[in-house]
Write a protein that holds these residues in place. Structure first.
Motif, PDB file in Angstrom:
ATOM      1  N   GLY A   1      33.228  38.139  54.348  1.00 47.59           N
ATOM      2  CA  GLY A   1      33.529  37.802  52.947  1.00 47.59           C
ATOM      3  C   GLY A   1      34.701  36.835  52.878  1.00 47.59           C
ATOM      4  O   GLY A   1      34.651  35.812  52.181  1.00 47.59           O
ATOM      5  N   ARG A   2      35.769  37.155  53.623  1.00 43.18           N
ATOM      6  CA  ARG A   2      36.958  36.287  53.639  1.00 43.18           C
ATOM      7  C   ARG A   2      36.601  34.888  54.134  1.00 43.18           C
ATOM      8  O   ARG A   2      37.043  33.878  53.584  1.00 43.18           O
ATOM      9  CB  ARG A   2      38.033  36.884  54.555  1.00 43.18           C
ATOM     10  CG  ARG A   2      38.820  37.985  53.892  1.00 43.18           C
ATOM     11  CD  ARG A   2      39.664  37.449  52.750  1.00 43.18           C
ATOM     12  NE  ARG A   2      40.973  36.979  53.171  1.00 43.18           N
ATOM     13  CZ  ARG A   2      42.056  37.730  53.184  1.00 43.18           C
ATOM     14  NH1 ARG A   2      42.001  38.993  52.819  1.00 43.18           N
ATOM     15  NH2 ARG A   2      43.209  37.236  53.542  1.00 43.18           N
TER      16      ARG A   2
ATOM     17  N   GLY B   1      34.965  40.931  57.856  1.00 43.39           N
ATOM     18  CA  GLY B   1      35.718  39.697  57.617  1.00 43.39           C
ATOM     19  C   GLY B   1      34.857  38.516  57.171  1.00 43.39           C
ATOM     20  O   GLY B   1      35.380  37.430  56.908  1.00 43.39           O
TER      21      GLY B   1
ATOM     22  N   LYS C   1      42.463  38.769  47.097  1.00 43.52           N
ATOM     23  CA  LYS C   1      43.023  38.523  48.433  1.00 43.52           C
ATOM     24  C   LYS C   1      42.770  37.092  48.885  1.00 43.52           C
ATOM     25  O   LYS C   1      43.424  36.606  49.802  1.00 43.52           O
ATOM     26  CB  LYS C   1      42.411  39.498  49.439  1.00 43.52           C
ATOM     27  CG  LYS C   1      42.948  40.899  49.281  1.00 43.52           C
ATOM     28  CD  LYS C   1      42.547  41.754  50.461  1.00 43.52           C
ATOM     29  CE  LYS C   1      43.302  43.072  50.426  1.00 43.52           C
ATOM     30  NZ  LYS C   1      43.127  43.808  51.684  1.00 43.52           N
TER      31      LYS C   1
ATOM     32  N   TYR D   1      38.360  38.649  45.971  1.00 38.69           N
ATOM     33  CA  TYR D   1      38.748  37.434  45.258  1.00 38.69           C
ATOM     34  C   TYR D   1      40.272  37.335  45.120  1.00 38.69           C
ATOM     35  O   TYR D   1      40.849  36.270  45.286  1.00 38.69           O
ATOM     36  CB  TYR D   1      38.082  37.389  43.877  1.00 38.69           C
ATOM     37  CG  TYR D   1      36.572  37.265  43.938  1.00 38.69           C
ATOM     38  CD1 TYR D   1      35.938  36.860  45.111  1.00 38.69           C
ATOM     39  CD2 TYR D   1      35.776  37.557  42.840  1.00 38.69           C
ATOM     40  CE1 TYR D   1      34.557  36.750  45.183  1.00 38.69           C
ATOM     41  CE2 TYR D   1      34.390  37.447  42.899  1.00 38.69           C
ATOM     42  CZ  TYR D   1      33.791  37.044  44.080  1.00 38.69           C
ATOM     43  OH  TYR D   1      32.431  36.934  44.133  1.00 38.69           O
TER      44      TYR D   1
ATOM     45  N   VAL E   1      27.842  39.474  50.725  1.00 43.23           N
ATOM     46  CA  VAL E   1      27.628  39.757  52.147  1.00 43.23           C
ATOM     47  C   VAL E   1      26.586  40.876  52.213  1.00 43.23           C
ATOM     48  O   VAL E   1      26.672  41.857  51.452  1.00 43.23           O
ATOM     49  CB  VAL E   1      28.955  40.158  52.836  1.00 43.23           C
ATOM     50  CG1 VAL E   1      28.708  40.686  54.243  1.00 43.23           C
ATOM     51  CG2 VAL E   1      29.907  38.962  52.880  1.00 43.23           C
TER      52      VAL E   1
ATOM     53  N   TRP F   1      26.301  46.257  42.024  1.00 40.13           N
ATOM     54  CA  TRP F   1      25.777  45.573  40.842  1.00 40.13           C
ATOM     55  C   TRP F   1      24.463  46.154  40.362  1.00 40.13           C
ATOM     56  O   TRP F   1      23.770  45.522  39.555  1.00 40.13           O
ATOM     57  CB  TRP F   1      25.618  44.069  41.121  1.00 40.13           C
ATOM     58  CG  TRP F   1      26.921  43.371  41.313  1.00 40.13           C
ATOM     59  CD1 TRP F   1      27.600  43.207  42.478  1.00 40.13           C
ATOM     60  CD2 TRP F   1      27.729  42.748  40.297  1.00 40.13           C
ATOM     61  NE1 TRP F   1      28.773  42.525  42.262  1.00 40.13           N
ATOM     62  CE2 TRP F   1      28.874  42.229  40.934  1.00 40.13           C
ATOM     63  CE3 TRP F   1      27.583  42.583  38.913  1.00 40.13           C
ATOM     64  CZ2 TRP F   1      29.880  41.549  40.234  1.00 40.13           C
ATOM     65  CZ3 TRP F   1      28.587  41.904  38.223  1.00 40.13           C
ATOM     66  CH2 TRP F   1      29.710  41.408  38.876  1.00 40.13           C
TER      67      TRP F   1
ATOM     68  N   THR G   1      30.558  35.495  46.004  1.00 43.72           N
ATOM     69  CA  THR G   1      30.305  35.625  47.441  1.00 43.72           C
ATOM     70  C   THR G   1      29.609  36.955  47.675  1.00 43.72           C
ATOM     71  O   THR G   1      29.991  37.972  47.081  1.00 43.72           O
ATOM     72  CB  THR G   1      31.642  35.554  48.211  1.00 43.72           C
ATOM     73  OG1 THR G   1      32.082  34.206  48.180  1.00 43.72           O
ATOM     74  CG2 THR G   1      31.501  35.995  49.659  1.00 43.72           C
TER      75      THR G   1
ATOM     76  N   GLY H   1      32.616  44.383  55.709  1.00 41.40           N
ATOM     77  CA  GLY H   1      33.789  44.970  56.354  1.00 41.40           C
ATOM     78  C   GLY H   1      34.122  44.327  57.693  1.00 41.40           C
ATOM     79  O   GLY H   1      34.907  44.865  58.472  1.00 41.40           O
TER      80      GLY H   1
ATOM     81  N   LEU I   1      38.607  42.695  44.704  1.00 37.40           N
ATOM     82  CA  LEU I   1      39.624  42.777  45.751  1.00 37.40           C
ATOM     83  C   LEU I   1      39.564  41.539  46.658  1.00 37.40           C
ATOM     84  O   LEU I   1      40.573  40.896  46.952  1.00 37.40           O
ATOM     85  CB  LEU I   1      39.354  44.040  46.563  1.00 37.40           C
ATOM     86  CG  LEU I   1      40.424  44.526  47.501  1.00 37.40           C
ATOM     87  CD1 LEU I   1      41.682  44.872  46.732  1.00 37.40           C
ATOM     88  CD2 LEU I   1      39.928  45.781  48.232  1.00 37.40           C
TER      89      LEU I   1
HETATM   90  C1  LIG Z   1      32.644  41.795  48.084  1.00 39.47           C
HETATM   91  C2  LIG Z   1      32.019  41.542  49.445  1.00 39.47           C
HETATM   92  C3  LIG Z   1      31.467  40.119  49.469  1.00 39.47           C
HETATM   93  C4  LIG Z   1      33.076  41.705  50.527  1.00 39.47           C
HETATM   94  O1  LIG Z   1      32.501  41.269  51.738  1.00 39.47           O
HETATM   95  P1  LIG Z   1      33.050  41.769  53.174  1.00 39.47           P
HETATM   96  O2  LIG Z   1      32.442  40.895  54.206  1.00 39.47           O
HETATM   97  O3  LIG Z   1      32.864  43.222  53.294  1.00 39.47           O
HETATM   98  O4  LIG Z   1      34.586  41.420  53.010  1.00 39.47           O
HETATM   99  P2  LIG Z   1      35.643  41.288  54.204  1.00 39.47           P
HETATM  100  O5  LIG Z   1      35.205  42.146  55.363  1.00 39.47           O
HETATM  101  O6  LIG Z   1      35.884  39.845  54.480  1.00 39.47           O
HETATM  102  O7  LIG Z   1      36.895  41.920  53.515  1.00 39.47           O
HETATM  103  C5  LIG Z   1      37.638  41.193  52.554  1.00 39.47           C
HETATM  104  C6  LIG Z   1      38.861  41.968  52.148  1.00 39.47           C
HETATM  105  O8  LIG Z   1      38.513  42.926  51.152  1.00 39.47           O
HETATM  106  C7  LIG Z   1      38.808  44.243  51.637  1.00 39.47           C
HETATM  107  N1  LIG Z   1      37.651  45.070  51.320  1.00 39.47           N
HETATM  108  C8  LIG Z   1      36.370  44.712  51.295  1.00 39.47           C
HETATM  109  N2  LIG Z   1      35.600  45.761  50.897  1.00 39.47           N
HETATM  110  C9  LIG Z   1      36.446  46.780  50.688  1.00 39.47           C
HETATM  111  C10 LIG Z   1      36.299  48.126  50.268  1.00 39.47           C
HETATM  112  N3  LIG Z   1      35.103  48.651  49.994  1.00 39.47           N
HETATM  113  N4  LIG Z   1      37.401  48.887  50.143  1.00 39.47           N
HETATM  114  C11 LIG Z   1      38.610  48.395  50.432  1.00 39.47           C
HETATM  115  N5  LIG Z   1      38.812  47.127  50.829  1.00 39.47           N
HETATM  116  C12 LIG Z   1      37.757  46.336  50.959  1.00 39.47           C
HETATM  117  C13 LIG Z   1      38.997  44.139  53.113  1.00 39.47           C
HETATM  118  O9  LIG Z   1      39.973  45.059  53.522  1.00 39.47           O
HETATM  119  C14 LIG Z   1      39.458  42.723  53.317  1.00 39.47           C
HETATM  120  O10 LIG Z   1      40.837  42.568  53.195  1.00 39.47           O
HETATM  121  P3  LIG Z   1      41.669  42.023  54.471  1.00 39.47           P
HETATM  122  O11 LIG Z   1      41.049  40.689  54.826  1.00 39.47           O
HETATM  123  O12 LIG Z   1      43.057  41.928  53.963  1.00 39.47           O
HETATM  124  O13 LIG Z   1      41.447  43.075  55.517  1.00 39.47           O
HETATM  125  C15 LIG Z   1      30.877  42.576  49.740  1.00 39.47           C
HETATM  126  O14 LIG Z   1      31.354  43.866  49.513  1.00 39.47           O
HETATM  127  C16 LIG Z   1      29.653  42.346  48.872  1.00 39.47           C
HETATM  128  O15 LIG Z   1      28.788  41.550  49.201  1.00 39.47           O
HETATM  129  N6  LIG Z   1      29.556  43.068  47.737  1.00 39.47           N
HETATM  130  C17 LIG Z   1      28.408  42.940  46.851  1.00 39.47           C
HETATM  131  C18 LIG Z   1      28.397  41.603  46.151  1.00 39.47           C
HETATM  132  C19 LIG Z   1      29.638  41.405  45.332  1.00 39.47           C
HETATM  133  O16 LIG Z   1      30.106  42.313  44.670  1.00 39.47           O
HETATM  134  N7  LIG Z   1      30.151  40.166  45.346  1.00 39.47           N
HETATM  135  C20 LIG Z   1      31.265  39.785  44.516  1.00 39.47           C
HETATM  136  C21 LIG Z   1      30.944  39.805  43.106  1.00 39.47           C
HETATM  137  S1  LIG Z   1      30.572  38.291  42.343  1.00 39.47           S
END
Ligand SMILES: CC(C)(COP(=O)(O)OP(=O)(O)OC[C@H]1O[C@@H](n2cnc3c(N)ncnc32)[C@H](O)[C@@H]1OP(=O)(O)O)[C@@H](O)C(=O)NCCC(=O)NCCS
Length: 299
Positions: free
Chosen positions: A245-246, A243, A284, A282, A235, A176, A233, A241, A280
């Protein structure tokens, strides 16, 4: 073929535009958000134009200010039955661009529903897609999921808000960064986060041991009773990576349900040719894309 006249909006016509925009774009442009923008002190009606056919307003466009000096976004380019009014859409955009030229902005982009003919008209004025935006919604009427055991969830209070405000910008990186810049930089974004809490945003933080790993928030009853605006959400980079976020998605939907919410909605961006991690996550987590938009910019 009727030829629309394009002119500045009159002050007493502004109030009707959000409903028109919602109708003309099949709801892609939403009512509450548009009302907020058009009634905000940052909105300058001098940059808002309407197309008029036989005395009725049939189209509009607005040049809006980002909270950063001389940074602008063209939005709300829309017309009633736009496919048969391409000429009016072109005239509107051309008028908006004339206005933009008088302002000599440092930065300009546009945002539009991903719909014909708007995207084509922007392209014909040399705009190119840079990012997609999605509106994603969750149906919250099902039974809550099991709470998790790994991450301790706490509601953020005024007292604990500073802990999150301090790392909020970090949690947006790197995806962002473009928006942090558009919103006036890191300090402004941190300030907005603090203000959000004062305006009724509710946040949950997730902790593993002593560490804050992420957070998630919503505004209950934002769009309507039981219809929440989801604030996203986040993280922290070093914990991604794993879990979390989920887990936070499950916790926030459970919590929304206990607050009596039946639906939640978020706007989030994605890349042109792939899904951003947020989109992704959201999808999932049961979110459904219900509208798609394009951010466009001239080279
Ligand atoms: C989006 C975000 C919250 C994901 O958090 P995370 O803790 O890494 O997510 P998880 O580890 O729970 O993964 C969630 C799913 O997305 C997938 N995923 C997450 N990041 C990924 C990436 N860079 N590439 C591919 N897949 C990805 C994972 O494979 C997982 O799927 P699964 O449960 O089927 O294995 C994190 O990247 C983040 O904080 N990003 C910046 C803020 C943001 O963009 N928030 C949302 C916008 S409002």
């Amino acid at each position: 073929m009727p030829q629309s006249i394009v002119r500045n909006v009159e002050p007493d016509e502004l109030g009707g535009l959000p409903k028109n925009l919602q109708d003309w774009t099949s709801g892609f442009i939403e009512l509450p958000g548009t009302k907020n923008v058009l009634s905000s002190s940052a909105f300058d009606p001098a940059g808002c134009f309407v197309a008029v056919d036989k005395g009725s307003i049939v189209g509009c466009v607005a040049v809006t200010n980002l909270p950063r000096k001389n940074w602008m976004v063209i939005r709300y380019l829309a017309a009633k039955r736009a496919l048969s009014r391409v000429y009016a859409v072109e005239k509107l955009l051309s008028r908006a661009l004339q206005y933009v030229e008088t302002k000599k902005p440092e930065f300009l982009r546009a945002t539009t529903p991903s719909m014909q003919p708007y995207v084509d008209v922007y392209k014909s004025f040399a705009f190119k897609p840079i990012r997609r935006d999605f509106r994603i919604t969750w149906d919250l009427t099902g039974t809550p999921e099991q709470p998790n055991k790994l991450v301790e969830i706490r509601e953020v209070t005024e007292k604990t808000a500073s802990e999150i405000a301090e790392v909020y910008v970090e949690s947006l990186r790197p995806y962002w960064d473009w928006r942090t810049e558009e919103q006036g930089g890191e300090e402004a974004v941190t300030h907005n986060f603090r203000n959000g809490l004062k305006r009724g945003e509710r946040w949950l933080s997730g902790h593993v041991g002593k560490d804050l790993v992420g957070f998630t928030g919503l505004i209950p009853d934002y769009y309507n009773a039981r219809d929440a605006r989801f604030r996203g959400t986040y993280v922290l980079p070093e914990y991604r990576g794993k879990g979390y976020g989920r887990i936070l998605m499950n916790e926030v939907s459970n919590w929304a349900k206990t607050q009596g919410q039946h639906k939640m909605t978020v706007y989030t961006f994605s890349y042109l040719d792939s899904l951003s991690p947020g989109a992704l996550l959201y999808i999932k987590s049961g979110g459904k894309i219900d509208s798609e938009y394009l951010q466009m910019q001239r080279a």
